[in-house]
Scaffold this active site. Structure first.
Site, mmCIF file in Angstrom:
data_model
loop_
_atom_site.group_PDB
_atom_site.id
_atom_site.type_symbol
_atom_site.label_atom_id
_atom_site.label_comp_id
_atom_site.label_asym_id
_atom_site.label_seq_id
_atom_site.Cartn_x
_atom_site.Cartn_y
_atom_site.Cartn_z
ATOM 1 N N GLU A 153 0.713 -1.437 -0.151
ATOM 2 C CA GLU A 153 0.279 0.244 -0.234
ATOM 3 C C GLU A 153 1.337 0.978 -0.141
ATOM 4 O O GLU A 153 2.317 1.213 0.702
ATOM 5 C CB GLU A 153 -0.920 -0.199 1.197
ATOM 6 N N HIS A 195 -3.382 -2.404 -8.433
ATOM 7 C CA HIS A 195 -4.650 -3.643 -8.162
ATOM 8 C C HIS A 195 -5.789 -3.176 -9.144
ATOM 9 O O HIS A 195 -6.251 -4.672 -8.843
ATOM 10 C CB HIS A 195 -4.998 -2.297 -6.929
ATOM 11 N N ASP A 205 -6.995 1.840 -8.919
ATOM 12 C CA ASP A 205 -5.347 2.279 -7.643
ATOM 13 C C ASP A 205 -4.679 1.280 -8.654
ATOM 14 O O ASP A 205 -4.803 0.093 -8.814
ATOM 15 C CB ASP A 205 -5.077 2.194 -6.182
#
Length: 222
Positions: A153, A195, A205
């Site tokens: 992330e 993603h 994203d």
């Protein structure tokens, strides 16, 4: 971790499945400071990442950047013994759509059913590790890809490129390069993916403002 609508809880085939709330909804909330301001405790990368010499590791020329062990709730990932149980052959890039602090709280909340192996802060490239690499984080929305990938992330929003700092790109690229070295993952865009590129994804994203050319050049420079 941007989502549009709901996503099925990423459990193994044949296991119970239930809808999870929108990740955009989960990751809304108040403003936060850069991760380095939280006073989080640093831990050795080797102990957090898993076995010191997992199957498939080649050399140690590409070393892991400093990471900080911030364990996710055990309700938010699947304990495993990768790469023995499943091969690791993808790195998946995410954007939190939230501050580091609020995303961290989500990973530590047992009701959320979501996690990632790592998260990189925008301001200074601080890296938190939430799930050991041997275990299966619930980040891709696709059980097969969850079992075969490491999720990273990145603090920020897909439509706010000012969050994609040089410090973030460099820290993330060095982390990805080390993961690729450890598991013999080719450093290509077919194995380092966003993603949005996961089959069946409803996510956008890291979005069109993420500089893939720059990122891949950095990954291949380490």
């Amino acid at each position: 971790m941007e989502a549009h609508g709901t996503e099925a809880h990423p459990t193994p085939p044949g296991g119970p499945r239930r809808p999870a709330p929108s990740r955009r909804g989960l990751l809304r909330g108040g403003a936060g400071l850069g991760a380095a301001a939280f006073g989080l405790t640093a831990a050795g990368t080797a102990s957090a990442a898993g076995p010191a010499s997992p199957a498939g590791r080649v050399g140690a020329a590409t070393t892991y950047p400093t990471t900080h062990w911030i364990p996710a709730s055990t309700a938010n990932y699947t304990v495993s013994s990768r790469p023995t149980s499943y091969p690791i052959d993808f790195v998946i890039v995410h954007i939190t759509q939230e501050t580091f602090q609020d995303a961290m709280r989500i990973f530590q909340d047992p009701s959320r059913k979501v996690s990632s192996h790592y998260m990189v802060a925008s301001a200074d490239g601080y890296i938190g590790q939430f799930v050991r690499e041997k275990d299966i984080a619930w980040h891709a929305g696709n059980w097969n890809y969850n079992t075969r990938s490491i999720g990273i992330e990145h603090e920020g929003w897909v439509d706010r490129p000012e969050y994609f700092t040089d410090a973030m790109y460099r820290a993330s690229a060095r982390l990805t390069a080390a993961i690729c070295t450890r598991y013999r993952i080719p450093r290509t865009r077919t194995r380092i993916i966003g993603h949005s590129e996961v089959p069946g994804a409803t996510h956008t994203d890291p979005g069109p403002l993420w500089d893939w050319n720059r990122y891949m050049s950095l990954v291949n420079s380490y």
